[in-house]
Design a protein around this motif. Structure first.
Motif, PDB file in Angstrom:
ATOM      1  N   VAL A 106       0.846  -1.202   0.000  1.00 38.17           N
ATOM      2  CA  VAL A 106       0.000   0.000   0.000  1.00 38.17           C
ATOM      3  C   VAL A 106       0.878   1.248   0.000  1.00 38.17           C
ATOM      4  O   VAL A 106       0.671   2.171  -0.790  1.00 38.17           O
ATOM      5  N   LEU A 107       1.884   1.260   0.868  1.00 34.42           N
ATOM      6  CA  LEU A 107       2.783   2.412   0.951  1.00 34.42           C
ATOM      7  C   LEU A 107       3.657   2.518  -0.304  1.00 34.42           C
ATOM      8  O   LEU A 107       3.694   3.562  -0.957  1.00 34.42           O
ATOM      9  N   ASN A 108       4.333   1.429  -0.656  1.00 32.08           N
ATOM     10  CA  ASN A 108       5.271   1.463  -1.795  1.00 32.08           C
ATOM     11  C   ASN A 108       4.583   1.812  -3.104  1.00 32.08           C
ATOM     12  O   ASN A 108       5.017   2.714  -3.824  1.00 32.08           O
ATOM     13  N   ILE A 109       3.545   1.072  -3.425  1.00 32.99           N
ATOM     14  CA  ILE A 109       2.878   1.268  -4.718  1.00 32.99           C
ATOM     15  C   ILE A 109       2.099   2.585  -4.724  1.00 32.99           C
ATOM     16  O   ILE A 109       2.045   3.278  -5.733  1.00 32.99           O
ATOM     17  N   GLY A 110       1.535   2.950  -3.563  1.00 31.18           N
ATOM     18  CA  GLY A 110       0.806   4.222  -3.463  1.00 31.18           C
ATOM     19  C   GLY A 110       1.698   5.413  -3.769  1.00 31.18           C
ATOM     20  O   GLY A 110       1.353   6.285  -4.568  1.00 31.18           O
TER      21      GLY A 110
END
Length: 198
Positions: A106-110
């Motif tokens: 969620v954090l990385n791809i977001g």
């Protein structure tokens, strides 16, 4: 029983999901994917229309795995208030766990998709909304069961919890120090005890 094509699709996702998650959409080249999977470009694109479709499928694959681990952890109790404590308990060990997936999807791809890929960003937003809806439902169930104060706005607290968790993940990864994760989970537990409990 999976078909040969489904087996190949599954194999590709298992291998490329952590690569996309760790390096991001733009920084992951087709040659990275072919060398990691040992498959040709034709074999990969025989299963996925293009790189974007593969990146979206890889993101969903990682999220599904992590969501099933959270769901399994929450099944330890039927009590809504206990489920909230179990969320904090799950994320205490999230740094070590998520590293095996190339980081927090969620954090990385977001962050990666925010300025580069609106379709991928939309998928991340859907996942965030789904997580917040599920936490809000747990809080609403807790209000109904008399475990959580009737004064509580379920969605407001769901968003607050999610913000604290995502912020802690960011700081933990950026500083390579799980103090942030542990400290934030302590704060969340205090919030559950002091603000949410009926």
């Amino acid at each position: 029983m999976l078909t040969k094509s489904q087996h190949t699709t599954q194999y590709i996702l298992e291998i490329v999901a952590p690569i996309f998650n760790k390096h991001g959409y733009a920084a992951t080249s087709l040659s990275d994917l072919t060398s990691a999977t040992g498959l040709t470009k034709g074999a990969i694109y025989g299963n996925f229309k293009n790189k974007e479709e593969l990146a979206i499928a890889a993101f969903k694959h990682t999220v599904k795995k992590l969501m099933s681990l959270i769901a399994e952890h929450l099944n330890q109790s039927d009590s809504p208030i206990q489920k909230l404590y179990l969320i904090a308990d799950f994320y205490r060990n999230y740094y070590k766990l998520s590293k095996t997936y190339g980081g927090c999807p969620v954090l990385n791809i977001g962050v990666d998709a925010n300025n580069q890929n609106s379709e991928l960003l939309e998928k991340v937003r859907i996942v965030i909304e789904r997580i917040q809806d599920q936490v809000a439902t747990i809080i609403e169930d807790g209000i109904e069961a008399g475990e959580i104060s009737t004064e509580i706005n379920a969605m407001q607290y769901a968003k607050r919890l999610d913000s604290m968790i995502q912020g802690a993940i960011f700081m933990t990864y950026t500083m390579d120090d799980d103090f942030y994760m542990h400290d934030s989970m302590n704060q969340i537990e205090d919030m559950i005890t002091n603000e949410l409990k009926a």
